[in-house]
Write an enzyme that holds these catalytic residues in place. Structure first.
Site, PDB file in Angstrom:
ATOM      1  N   ARG A 151     -89.872 -23.922 -29.886  1.00  0.00           N
ATOM      2  CA  ARG A 151     -90.223 -25.172 -29.194  1.00  0.00           C
ATOM      3  C   ARG A 151     -91.417 -25.802 -29.913  1.00  0.00           C
ATOM      4  NH1 ARG A 151     -89.588 -21.210 -25.014  1.00  0.00           N
ATOM      5  NH2 ARG A 151     -87.806 -21.616 -23.647  1.00  0.00           N
ATOM      6  N   ARG A 183     -86.634 -26.571 -32.998  1.00  0.00           N
ATOM      7  CA  ARG A 183     -86.277 -27.802 -32.304  1.00  0.00           C
ATOM      8  C   ARG A 183     -87.348 -28.839 -32.611  1.00  0.00           C
ATOM      9  NH1 ARG A 183     -85.873 -27.486 -25.916  1.00  0.00           N
ATOM     10  NH2 ARG A 183     -88.137 -27.408 -26.067  1.00  0.00           N
ATOM     11  N   GLU A 194     -77.413 -30.943 -24.139  1.00  0.00           N
ATOM     12  CA  GLU A 194     -78.084 -30.846 -22.844  1.00  0.00           C
ATOM     13  C   GLU A 194     -77.865 -32.093 -21.986  1.00  0.00           C
ATOM     14  OE1 GLU A 194     -82.310 -30.415 -23.652  1.00  0.00           O
ATOM     15  OE2 GLU A 194     -82.072 -31.538 -25.518  1.00  0.00           O
ATOM     16  N   ASN A 249     -80.780 -25.704 -19.016  1.00  0.00           N
ATOM     17  CA  ASN A 249     -81.736 -26.172 -18.010  1.00  0.00           C
ATOM     18  C   ASN A 249     -81.536 -27.655 -17.703  1.00  0.00           C
ATOM     19  OD1 ASN A 249     -82.624 -23.616 -18.492  1.00  0.00           O
ATOM     20  ND2 ASN A 249     -84.665 -24.175 -19.169  1.00  0.00           N
ATOM     21  N   ASP A 250     -81.483 -28.477 -18.762  1.00  0.00           N
ATOM     22  CA  ASP A 250     -81.268 -29.907 -18.564  1.00  0.00           C
ATOM     23  C   ASP A 250     -79.801 -30.231 -18.285  1.00  0.00           C
ATOM     24  OD1 ASP A 250     -83.754 -31.104 -18.553  1.00  0.00           O
ATOM     25  OD2 ASP A 250     -83.854 -31.323 -20.725  1.00  0.00           O
ATOM     26  N   ARG A 264     -84.553 -29.944 -11.167  1.00  0.00           N
ATOM     27  CA  ARG A 264     -84.780 -28.500 -11.050  1.00  0.00           C
ATOM     28  C   ARG A 264     -86.187 -28.160 -10.578  1.00  0.00           C
ATOM     29  NH1 ARG A 264     -86.567 -26.810 -16.661  1.00  0.00           N
ATOM     30  NH2 ARG A 264     -86.429 -28.662 -17.957  1.00  0.00           N
TER      31      ARG A 264
END
Length: 553
Positions: free
Chosen positions: A295, A331, A430, A453-454, A464
């Site tokens: 990340r 990323r 995502e 997650n997304d 979330r």
């Protein structure tokens, strides 16, 4: 009591109630002649705090605790943050207040800003700020809290909070576990507890007033339960759980150096998610075969200005060298949404999750994006680096990003700087639109990584982070599973590799579902790798595929 299980394991022992007094300096006005004295006090506090943290980092590194050293190193950056130093200076010189009050007010202002950000990881950095603030106030006032260091027998600590630096200095032979009133699983304190193997439960709410030193306590790091003065039956039950847990940890060690292969011979990649270069070592120690998600936005956080090309290059190179030829997927900057970086001009948005974020922002700020792309290309000469673009919703974004990457490569070639040829390019899946047109997107990339997650929150229109609709956030919802299957099927058609780096990838109970859907690689937090490997090795790929086909029809 019930809290958040922050670090697995079970602890049974006497309680020590750790009371850390909140430091609230009295506002004291100073005269003009006192300004140099107060400023010098602050400078001396900075110097001493810097020495203490540097020594702590050194001890952690020598002890093989690279991840913990990295966390404390982050506090060193906070001490020298120009914005904080300037804030203290302004208050001493312009508002004419004492050094301790200037520190208290400056850090308080930064904390208020971070508290408004919904991203849990960013909000947890508040604990680091409070830690640094308290360290500086200790130096300025001469008042210290050393209660945790006074333990004389194995005990379980109960506290409102335990700071990262306190966790780093705990005597591991005496601290059997800890329970706190505040905190979350993603806090640095929780991360350090997991690495040190200390069972912990956090976020229990106010409870300290009802406890006394010496009371027996059970800490269940698996369920988040905490028992005060347990019965003989409960003590016997948890003695058995401790024995079983110790055996299971030994068994998991056996999975470190063996492949994640099903009983019918299908092998799956096991990768780790990281946010800082120092975390890469933990992935290797857990048997990871590479980094599935670096990340990179965390290189941009907790600072007053964007990291330079040289700083970014050094960070990417450090990870590649640690991984020694194993794949590292970086990323590109995923900013915006719930990840606010104050020095970037994103501004406030009505709905930031659907706004100017990730690849959308980078494609509009090409100067910033090119700095990162140049750093990545330079680092690619030192290992197996792969670039991944986040928040892709259609083909044009991929084409634009790849064009900028080519421009950055041409610039470096003109400067005589080498970069790896044929570096794999991938995208995050995502956004539902990306899943639905994944057959078109696959023509432009070498791999997909599904960010669940997304993908889940966008598919189900359920935030979330919103407790009121959390019941809708379902990773096994039929719509989510069908989108994942669609992505995997389209990837196979175009010989595009497909992995997953969201929370689903690290859940051993979901491994069979994901294998059945066609996921080929799993990327997760380091501590989950042995658990997921164990789960893979107990399954049949063919049976998983048949079961999922029946489920989704």
């Amino acid at each position: 009591m019930k809290g958040i299980p922050a670090s697995p394991g079970f602890a049974v022992g006497p309680a020590v109630v750790l009371v850390i007094r909140e430091r609230r300096p009295v506002k004291r006005m100073i005269g003009e002649n006192e300004i140099p004295y107060e400023w010098n006090k602050f400078q001396a506090a900075l110097d001493q705090a810097r020495l203490e943290l540097s020594e702590l980092v050194r001890r952690l590194e020598e002890g093989g605790n690279a991840e913990q050293a990295s966390i404390m190193e982050g506090q060193l950056y906070l001490i020298d943050d120009p914005e904080i130093v300037q804030g203290v200076s302004d208050r001493i010189q312009n508002e004419r207040v004492s050094a301790d009050f200037a520190v208290y007010e400056t850090f308080g202002e930064v904390v208020k800003t971070l508290a408004l950000i919904e991203d849990e990881y960013i909000r947890e950095r508040i604990a680091d700020l409070q830690d640094v603030k308290n360290r500086l106030l200790e130096q300025i006032t001469g008042e210290t809290d050393k209660a945790a260091a006074l333990l004389t027998r194995p005990s379980i600590l109960l506290a409102h909070d335990i700071t990262p630096s306190m966790t780093a200095q705990l005597n591991k032979e005496l601290v059997m576990g800890f329970v706190t009133e505040v905190g979350s699983r993603t806090s640095h304190t929780s991360i350090m507890a997991r690495t040190f193997g200390i069972p912990a439960v956090v976020g229990c709410g106010e409870f300290l007033a009802g406890w006394s030193d010496g009371e027996t306590v059970i800490v269940d790091g698996e369920t988040g339960e905490v028992f005060q003065n347990p019965s003989e039956q409960q003590l016997a039950e948890y003695a058995k759980k401790q024995e079983a847990y110790a055996r299971s940890k030994e068994e998991l060690q056996a999975f470190k150096d063996i492949p994640a292969e099903t009983i019918d011979g299908k092998r799956f990649g096991m990768y780790g998610n990281i946010g800082t270069p120092a975390e890469a070592a933990a992935v290797l120690e857990s048997g990871g075969e590479g980094i599935g998600l670096f990340r990179s936005e965390f290189l941009f956080m907790d600072r007053a200005a964007m990291p330079s090309e040289e700083e970014q290059y050094a960070a990417y190179r450090a990870v590649l060298e640690t991984m020694s030829g194993k794949p590292v997927i970086v990323r590109t900057l995923d900013v915006g949404g719930d990840k606010e970086i104050p020095y970037l001009p994103i501004g406030s948005e009505f709905n930031p999750f659907l706004g100017w974020r990730a690849i959308r922002y980078c494609l509009s700020d090409t100067a910033l994006f090119k700095v990162q792309l140049r750093a990545l290309l330079r680092a690619s000469a030192h290992g197996d680096l792969r670039i991944m673009f986040p928040m892709i919703s259609g083909e044009q974004e991929i084409l634009d990003a790849k064009r900028l990457l080519d421009e950055a490569r041409s610039e470096l070639e003109a400067e005589g700087i080498a970069a790896a040829a044929g570096m794999p390019i991938g995208i995050m899946i995502e956004v539902p639109s990306a899943a639905l047109v994944s057959d078109r997107l696959a023509r432009h990339v070498d791999f997909f990584s599904i960010g669940t997650n997304d993908l889940i929150q966008y598919t189900l229109a359920a935030d979330r982070m919103n407790e009121k609709v959390s019941y809708l956030y379902d990773s096994q919802h039929l719509a989510v599973l069908r989108l994942i299957r669609m992505v995997c099927e389209n990837a196979r058609k175009f010989n595009v590799h497909v992995g997953m780096c969201g929370e689903m990838a690290g859940d051993p109970q979901l491994v069979e579902i994901l294998i059945g859907l066609g996921v080929e690689e799993f990327s997760m937090s380091a501590e989950q790798i042995p658990l997921v490997k164990k789960s893979v090795r107990s399954l049949s790929e063919e049976a998983a595929r048949i079961r999922m086909t029946q489920t989704l029809e």
